[in-house]
Design a protein around this motif. Structure first.
Motif, PDB file in Angstrom:
ATOM      1  N   LEU A 188       0.623  -1.162   0.061  1.00 45.76           N
ATOM      2  CA  LEU A 188       0.015   0.084  -0.039  1.00 45.76           C
ATOM      3  C   LEU A 188       0.953   1.283   0.046  1.00 45.76           C
ATOM      4  CD1 LEU A 188      -2.832  -1.062   2.438  1.00 45.76           C
ATOM      5  CD2 LEU A 188      -2.860  -0.864   0.044  1.00 45.76           C
ATOM      6  N   GLY A 189       2.132   1.107  -0.018  1.00 48.41           N
ATOM      7  CA  GLY A 189       3.110   2.278  -0.127  1.00 48.41           C
ATOM      8  C   GLY A 189       3.813   2.866   1.241  1.00 48.41           C
ATOM      9  N   TYR A 190       3.536   1.935   2.283  1.00 49.27           N
ATOM     10  CA  TYR A 190       3.912   2.475   3.445  1.00 49.27           C
ATOM     11  C   TYR A 190       5.507   2.266   3.541  1.00 49.27           C
ATOM     12  CZ  TYR A 190      -0.703   3.114   5.290  1.00 49.27           C
ATOM     13  OH  TYR A 190      -2.188   3.565   5.633  1.00 49.27           O
ATOM     14  N   THR A 191       6.201   3.005   4.177  1.00 46.47           N
ATOM     15  CA  THR A 191       7.615   2.646   4.697  1.00 46.47           C
ATOM     16  C   THR A 191       7.743   2.004   5.887  1.00 46.47           C
ATOM     17  OG1 THR A 191       8.303   4.849   3.392  1.00 46.47           O
ATOM     18  CG2 THR A 191       9.920   3.757   5.033  1.00 46.47           C
ATOM     19  N   VAL A 192       7.924   0.811   5.751  1.00 40.55           N
ATOM     20  CA  VAL A 192       7.753  -0.131   7.076  1.00 40.55           C
ATOM     21  C   VAL A 192       9.478  -0.572   7.662  1.00 40.55           C
ATOM     22  CG1 VAL A 192       7.152  -2.593   7.845  1.00 40.55           C
ATOM     23  CG2 VAL A 192       6.001  -1.341   5.816  1.00 40.55           C
ATOM     24  N   THR A 193       9.351  -0.342   9.142  1.00 43.06           N
ATOM     25  CA  THR A 193      10.672  -0.631   9.765  1.00 43.06           C
ATOM     26  C   THR A 193      10.277  -2.032  10.292  1.00 43.06           C
ATOM     27  OG1 THR A 193      11.300   1.500  10.037  1.00 43.06           O
ATOM     28  CG2 THR A 193      12.292  -0.007  11.653  1.00 43.06           C
ATOM     29  N   ALA A 194      10.915  -2.981  10.375  1.00 50.69           N
ATOM     30  CA  ALA A 194      10.708  -4.360  10.938  1.00 50.69           C
ATOM     31  C   ALA A 194      11.634  -4.614  12.221  1.00 50.69           C
ATOM     32  CB  ALA A 194      10.924  -5.557   9.926  1.00 50.69           C
ATOM     33  N   VAL A 195      11.201  -4.872  13.423  1.00 48.70           N
ATOM     34  CA  VAL A 195      11.831  -5.294  14.597  1.00 48.70           C
ATOM     35  C   VAL A 195      11.991  -6.827  14.588  1.00 48.70           C
ATOM     36  CG1 VAL A 195      12.207  -5.004  16.909  1.00 48.70           C
ATOM     37  CG2 VAL A 195      11.464  -3.111  15.529  1.00 48.70           C
ATOM     38  N   THR A 196      13.104  -7.472  14.846  1.00 47.68           N
ATOM     39  CA  THR A 196      12.969  -8.903  15.085  1.00 47.68           C
ATOM     40  C   THR A 196      14.178  -9.220  15.701  1.00 47.68           C
ATOM     41  OG1 THR A 196      13.267 -11.186  13.967  1.00 47.68           O
ATOM     42  CG2 THR A 196      14.635  -9.128  12.872  1.00 47.68           C
ATOM     43  N   GLY A 197      13.888 -10.434  16.634  1.00 51.96           N
ATOM     44  CA  GLY A 197      14.939 -11.046  17.176  1.00 51.96           C
ATOM     45  C   GLY A 197      16.007 -12.084  16.595  1.00 51.96           C
ATOM     46  N   LYS A 198      15.566 -12.375  15.345  1.00 53.08           N
ATOM     47  CA  LYS A 198      16.034 -13.455  14.525  1.00 53.08           C
ATOM     48  C   LYS A 198      17.044 -12.690  13.406  1.00 53.08           C
ATOM     49  CE  LYS A 198      12.083 -16.184  15.207  1.00 53.08           C
ATOM     50  NZ  LYS A 198      10.944 -16.853  14.658  1.00 53.08           N
ATOM     51  N   ASP A 199      18.390 -12.559  14.011  1.00 53.95           N
ATOM     52  CA  ASP A 199      19.361 -12.005  12.866  1.00 53.95           C
ATOM     53  C   ASP A 199      19.540 -12.576  11.573  1.00 53.95           C
ATOM     54  OD1 ASP A 199      19.464  -9.944  14.814  1.00 53.95           O
ATOM     55  OD2 ASP A 199      21.328 -10.681  15.620  1.00 53.95           O
ATOM     56  N   ALA A 200      19.253 -13.780  11.490  1.00 54.27           N
ATOM     57  CA  ALA A 200      19.385 -14.571  10.341  1.00 54.27           C
ATOM     58  C   ALA A 200      18.089 -14.384   9.326  1.00 54.27           C
ATOM     59  CB  ALA A 200      19.539 -15.970  10.473  1.00 54.27           C
ATOM     60  N   GLU A 201      17.041 -13.513   9.595  1.00 55.49           N
ATOM     61  CA  GLU A 201      15.610 -13.502   8.768  1.00 55.49           C
ATOM     62  C   GLU A 201      15.723 -12.021   8.214  1.00 55.49           C
ATOM     63  OE1 GLU A 201      14.396 -15.944   7.893  1.00 55.49           O
ATOM     64  OE2 GLU A 201      14.346 -17.294   9.500  1.00 55.49           O
ATOM     65  N   HIS A 202      16.719 -11.265   8.143  1.00 52.37           N
ATOM     66  CA  HIS A 202      16.773  -9.936   7.830  1.00 52.37           C
ATOM     67  C   HIS A 202      16.612  -9.938   6.267  1.00 52.37           C
ATOM     68  CE1 HIS A 202      18.941  -7.757  11.239  1.00 52.37           C
ATOM     69  NE2 HIS A 202      18.273  -8.650  11.861  1.00 52.37           N
ATOM     70  N   GLU A 203      17.221 -10.741   5.309  1.00 46.36           N
ATOM     71  CA  GLU A 203      16.896 -10.861   4.044  1.00 46.36           C
ATOM     72  C   GLU A 203      15.548 -11.364   3.555  1.00 46.36           C
ATOM     73  OE1 GLU A 203      17.334 -10.144   0.155  1.00 46.36           O
ATOM     74  OE2 GLU A 203      18.727  -9.718   1.689  1.00 46.36           O
ATOM     75  N   PHE A 204      14.965 -12.184   4.562  1.00 49.03           N
ATOM     76  CA  PHE A 204      13.714 -12.353   4.155  1.00 49.03           C
ATOM     77  C   PHE A 204      12.619 -11.300   4.301  1.00 49.03           C
ATOM     78  CE2 PHE A 204       9.826 -13.882   6.675  1.00 49.03           C
ATOM     79  CZ  PHE A 204       8.860 -14.251   5.649  1.00 49.03           C
ATOM     80  N   LEU A 205      12.908 -10.497   5.368  1.00 52.36           N
ATOM     81  CA  LEU A 205      12.015  -9.365   5.864  1.00 52.36           C
ATOM     82  C   LEU A 205      12.318  -8.338   4.790  1.00 52.36           C
ATOM     83  CD1 LEU A 205      12.609  -9.235   9.468  1.00 52.36           C
ATOM     84  CD2 LEU A 205      10.630 -10.004   8.494  1.00 52.36           C
TER      85      LEU A 205
END
Length: 328
Positions: free
Chosen positions: A174-191
């Motif tokens: 929908l055009g939003y700028t999204v910041t993701a917070v995760t404790g799984k550092d290996a999943e950054h590329e997926f996000l």
């Protein structure tokens, strides 16, 4: 009607356990509509219910688990549905006090059923399931309160979870700028692949201790609760919006009133279980249209009914991402 496979949850000497058994239609909870289940899905609530890890989620035993199901109507005593209709059933007492979706057949009250919207397959409906519906409902509620892409960044907490990952995809679409917070550092590329433009590691967050911290977010989607939710209240922009729909980080919430009375922050609870049907149908229609995640095939993956006990264990240990779809 012949027997079919089902995952039934038992309370045996005050110990909760689940196993795949044979079941028949006559054994199922009452309802006006019977449908043949094509797919179900796995939610955190399902894992808690089937293992007892979250207390007594299920209110009667034994019970077939699964709070989601989609399939094709076989028989109906209600004029709104006829054999051959493709339908979705989620929420209410389904899989909690009424036999749920982890079964080859389901029998449910007609008032719980949503017709499959044009634009969704049965698989896609369960790749969304309660998680996708919750994300869509949260987005709808925040938009009703003024959320818009031009107002600033949207934070999604617990980003690799089912609700959160779908929310990221919807928001980015929908055009939003999204910041993701995760404790799984290996999943950054997926996000990044599903639409996050910025990723923060939970392990490196500096939450601060002041009642009001630097303003960062126009809106936030929180599946964590606890200390993380309190931090969000302190870092919202003026008139910032927070959707709360999970408690993976705990049910306690300690904050001050200052974000609410000085910045006009609004904390909006999202209860997907008992949404009134007109709003429920509206959200499902949007999930088949403007909210349909662009990366649903990557977020959803198929598992078998027999795989569920092991998957529940991995889910409770935080070792999964995206959405598991159970093929019946």
């Amino acid at each position: 009607m012949s027997a079919f496979k089902a995952l039934r949850v038992f309370n045996e000497d005050d110990r909760i356990a689940c196993r795949v058994v044979d079941a028949t239609l006559e054994e199922l909870s009452a309802g006006e509509v019977v449908f043949k289940t094509a797919y179900s899905s796995v939610n955190y609530k399902d894992a808690l219910a089937a293992t007892g890890a979250g207390g007594r989620v299920i209110r009667k035993y034994p019970l077939i688990g699964g709070i989601d199901a989609a399939g094709e109507v076989v028989t109906s005593a209600d004029f709104r549905f006829k054999p051959g209709d493709e339908v979705i059933c989620t929420s209410y007492d389904f899989g909690v006090a009424h036999d749920g979706g982890y079964a080859g057949m389901c029998r449910v009250p007609a008032d719980w059923i949503v017709p499959l919207p044009r634009g969704l397959t049965l698989f896609e409906a369960m790749a969304l399931g309660t998680a996708g519906y919750t994300a869509g409902l949260a987005l709808e509620l925040l938009e009703l309160n003024g959320m818009a892409p031009a107002k600033g960044k949207v934070l999604v907490n617990g980003a690799t979870g089912g609700v959160a990952s779908l929310a990221i995809d919807m928001l980015a679409g929908l055009g939003y700028t999204v910041t993701a917070v995760t404790g799984k550092d290996a999943e950054h590329e997926f996000l990044r692949q599903i639409g996050a433009t910025e990723i923060l590691s939970r392990h490196k967050l500096e939450m601060g201790t002041r009642p009001l911290e630097k303003t960062l977010w126009a809106a936030a989607f929180d599946s964590v609760g606890g200390e993380s939710l309190a931090w969000l209240t302190r870092t919202m922009q003026q008139a910032g919006l927070i959707a709360s729909f999970g408690n993976a980080g705990g049910i306690e919430f300690k904050a001050t009133v200052l974000p609410f009375i000085l910045r006009g922050v609004r904390l909006i609870g999202v209860d997907s279980a008992y949404t009134a049907m007109p709003l429920r149908r509206k959200v499902w229609q949007r999930l088949a249209a403007d909210l349909k995640p662009r990366h649903l095939a990557a977020i959803g993956h198929i598992i078998a009914l027999e795989d569920l006990p092991a998957y529940f264990d991995r889910m409770l240990k935080g070792q999964v991402r995206g959405r598991a779809v159970v093929k019946l």
